[in-house]
Design an enzyme around this catalytic site. Sequence first.
Site, short mmCIF file in Angstrom:
data_model
loop_
_atom_site.label_atom_id
_atom_site.label_comp_id
_atom_site.label_asym_id
_atom_site.label_seq_id
_atom_site.Cartn_x
_atom_site.Cartn_y
_atom_site.Cartn_z
N ARG A 76 3.91 3.94 8.82
CA ARG A 76 3.12 5.19 8.77
C ARG A 76 1.79 5.04 9.50
O ARG A 76 1.06 4.08 9.28
CB ARG A 76 2.86 5.58 7.32
CG ARG A 76 1.92 6.75 7.17
CD ARG A 76 1.71 7.08 5.72
NE ARG A 76 1.03 6.04 5.01
CZ ARG A 76 -0.28 6.06 4.73
NH1 ARG A 76 -1.03 7.05 5.12
NH2 ARG A 76 -0.82 5.07 4.06
N HIS A 122 0.80 -1.23 0.00
CA HIS A 122 0.00 0.00 0.00
C HIS A 122 0.83 1.27 0.00
O HIS A 122 0.51 2.23 -0.70
CB HIS A 122 -0.88 -0.04 1.25
CG HIS A 122 -1.81 1.12 1.41
ND1 HIS A 122 -2.80 1.40 0.49
CD2 HIS A 122 -1.93 2.06 2.38
CE1 HIS A 122 -3.49 2.46 0.89
NE2 HIS A 122 -2.96 2.90 2.02
P1 FAD Z 1 0.72 10.55 -6.03
O1 FAD Z 1 -0.58 11.05 -5.60
O2 FAD Z 1 0.86 9.11 -6.26
O3 FAD Z 1 1.12 11.33 -7.36
C1 FAD Z 1 2.27 10.93 -8.07
C2 FAD Z 1 2.22 11.60 -9.42
O4 FAD Z 1 3.46 11.45 -10.08
C3 FAD Z 1 1.18 11.02 -10.37
O5 FAD Z 1 0.59 12.09 -11.05
C4 FAD Z 1 2.01 10.17 -11.33
O6 FAD Z 1 1.43 10.00 -12.60
C5 FAD Z 1 3.25 11.02 -11.43
N1 FAD Z 1 4.46 10.31 -11.84
C6 FAD Z 1 5.03 9.21 -11.30
N2 FAD Z 1 6.16 8.90 -11.95
C7 FAD Z 1 6.32 9.83 -12.94
C8 FAD Z 1 7.28 10.05 -13.95
N3 FAD Z 1 8.33 9.24 -14.13
N4 FAD Z 1 7.11 11.10 -14.78
C9 FAD Z 1 6.04 11.92 -14.67
N5 FAD Z 1 5.09 11.75 -13.72
C10 FAD Z 1 5.24 10.73 -12.87
N6 FAD Z 1 -3.08 8.44 2.51
C11 FAD Z 1 -3.71 9.18 3.44
O7 FAD Z 1 -3.09 10.01 4.10
N7 FAD Z 1 -5.05 9.03 3.64
C12 FAD Z 1 -5.80 8.14 2.94
O8 FAD Z 1 -6.99 8.05 3.14
C13 FAD Z 1 -5.16 7.33 1.98
N8 FAD Z 1 -5.84 6.40 1.27
C14 FAD Z 1 -5.21 5.72 0.27
C15 FAD Z 1 -5.93 4.84 -0.52
C16 FAD Z 1 -5.33 4.20 -1.60
C17 FAD Z 1 -6.11 3.24 -2.45
C18 FAD Z 1 -3.96 4.44 -1.88
C19 FAD Z 1 -3.30 3.78 -3.04
C20 FAD Z 1 -3.23 5.29 -1.07
C21 FAD Z 1 -3.85 5.93 0.01
N9 FAD Z 1 -3.13 6.80 0.82
C22 FAD Z 1 -3.79 7.54 1.78
C23 FAD Z 1 -1.75 7.13 0.52
C24 FAD Z 1 -1.75 8.46 -0.24
O9 FAD Z 1 -2.84 8.48 -1.13
C25 FAD Z 1 -0.49 8.67 -1.03
O10 FAD Z 1 0.64 8.40 -0.26
C26 FAD Z 1 -0.41 10.13 -1.48
O11 FAD Z 1 -1.57 10.45 -2.19
C27 FAD Z 1 0.82 10.35 -2.32
O12 FAD Z 1 0.72 11.62 -2.91
P2 FAD Z 1 1.88 12.09 -3.87
O13 FAD Z 1 1.48 13.40 -4.40
O14 FAD Z 1 3.17 11.95 -3.18
O15 FAD Z 1 1.88 10.98 -5.04
C1 SIN Z 2 -7.55 3.93 4.27
O1 SIN Z 2 -8.53 4.62 3.99
O2 SIN Z 2 -7.61 2.89 4.94
C2 SIN Z 2 -6.22 4.37 3.80
C3 SIN Z 2 -5.70 5.37 4.72
C4 SIN Z 2 -4.24 5.55 4.55
O3 SIN Z 2 -3.59 4.85 3.79
O4 SIN Z 2 -3.71 6.42 5.24
#
Ligand code: FAD
Ligand code: SIN
Length: 531
Positions: free
Chosen positions: A382, A347
């Site tokens: 986390r 995850h």
């Molecule tokens: P991301 O949101 O993953 O964005 C990464 C971006 O980079 C994307 O646009 C992708 O296309 C782009 N990218 C990647 N590689 C490249 C490349 N080589 N070139 C150009 N673009 C690229 N966290 C919480 O705190 N609360 C929650 O409720 C929660 N629920 C979750 C539920 C799910 C199903 C998942 C999968 C995760 C969840 N998480 C949650 C974790 C959280 O969503 C993520 O850790 C967080 O959104 C990451 O944000 P970010 O901006 O770092 O990356």
């Molecule tokens: C969830 O909704 O269970 C995901 C929350 C998280 O990854 O922080």
Amino acid sequence: MKIQSDFLVIGSGIAGLSYALKIAELGTVAIVTKKEKAESNTNYAQGGIAAVVSSVDAFEHHINDTMKAGAYLCHRNIVEMVVKEGPERINELIDLGVQFTQNINGLDLGKEGGHSHHRIVHAADLTGKEIERALLAKISAHPNIKIYENHISIDLITEHHLFGAGKQSHDSIHCWGAYVLDVEKNVVKTFLASATLLATGGAGQVYLHTTNPPIATGDGVAMAYRAGASIANMEFIQFHPTTLYNSGSPSFLISEAVRGFGAILRNKRGEDFMKKYDPQGSLAPRDIVARAIDTELKRSGDECVYLDLKHLNSNSIMSHFPNIYERCLKFGIDITKDLVPVVPAAHYSCGGVITDENGSTSINGLFAVGEVSMTGLHGANRLASNSLLEAVVFSHRVVESIKKNRAKGNEIANSIPNWDDSGTINSEEWILISHNRKEIQQLMWDYVGIVRSNHRLERSQRRIKLILEEVKDFYKRTKVTEELIELRNLSCVADLIIRSALERKESRGLHYTTDYPFVDDINWLKDTIIT
Ligand code: FAD
Ligand code: SIN
């Protein structure tokens, strides 16, 4: 083709977008993102964002919960800073137009594993989608920001591209932007900027079963590592305990907020088995719950355990979790009446590119925010919903530090060459790519999963070394494609996870190995750093 802006952002999840909106006050911003602009881990976030906004909660509680979940490997100064700055960042999101769920007392607050209080600010069970919607709406109206969709970054531009490998000392590397493949036009462009933000998210795709969408291939960590940045704590891969059994790829998440709402984990015999493993029962932190499920399944030979919501009010379930309710119905499961079959899946990556308290990496002009980074907040595991929080706090801090210290931006070297792929060919051997990708995912799932051992890790290391060599050789001879770029990054990240796991001679948080016990000794509190 050269495209120059003041600031380059790689990734359009919460980290990249929230940074871009703020830094655009200072100059022009180019955002490159490898698929459609909303496609990100952020877009699938369900539970919400943790923050102390209730009068019965206190910073100290959130700090203690984070430290405890992280098995005390979290950097306390960072935890305190993030927790204390959280409420202000939530207010900013609201001002930007994010519509969080309200009740008669104000913000509706959910609860998740390891939290001592209700503190999860959410938009029903589609929090991430709502955040992306609001941020993208502001971005698309901003005159200083341009988004390049279907542009996948290949490598960061550093001294290596000017002088060749080995000509610079490790502590004086500069980043001037990135080489990026425009997937539709099939051309590599040179994006130049004096400051580059890595906001590429996680690496769940390194595992066979994951909640992460296909974009999560660890590109940021791999690019930063190749460029010479320091990486840490890659062994701490979080497995979410409850994804819908047999829901396909990616695995559909059943939010921890469902357990926070009162759902109970049961095994096939109907036992509330979590009580045997932790006094917090079904709401224990994720590492404990995922390990307990793994133990139950191995002991019984069953294929899944179950979430039981049958004792809860069905109207409340449907109004709190409309997305989960609908998705499960499509699989023939009515969560208000039926037991919901669940299994763990990869995850979240707690490790990543090391940053300081302002998001600076060990490379000049390169910042990292969000899941790609290792800030010290998460330690060995986390705490639920601390990820979105970390992203908004750090993106703000990067902007503030750039404002204070504009001189830190790199002068762009005139001599930066365009991408040179002479000597490479368009290969027909795509089977090599898909085969290697599957092999990595399978071996990481089998040998580097919830329960590890030296024997399994060493075996995985021998396999990954071979794959790395094959990919390197193929990459040298072949014109880049999206699939090849991702395979190169997946193999790099798998190797980093295995090396980090082998280096940690203890069990801690998410890293559980049968060869070493859990150690309760502060002398062992060390990050696993790879440079
Ligand atoms: P991301 O949101 O993953 O964005 C990464 C971006 O980079 C994307 O646009 C992708 O296309 C782009 N990218 C990647 N590689 C490249 C490349 N080589 N070139 C150009 N673009 C690229 N966290 C919480 O705190 N609360 C929650 O409720 C929660 N629920 C979750 C539920 C799910 C199903 C998942 C999968 C995760 C969840 N998480 C949650 C974790 C959280 O969503 C993520 O850790 C967080 O959104 C990451 O944000 P970010 O901006 O770092 O990356
Ligand atoms: C969830 O909704 O269970 C995901 C929350 C998280 O990854 O922080």
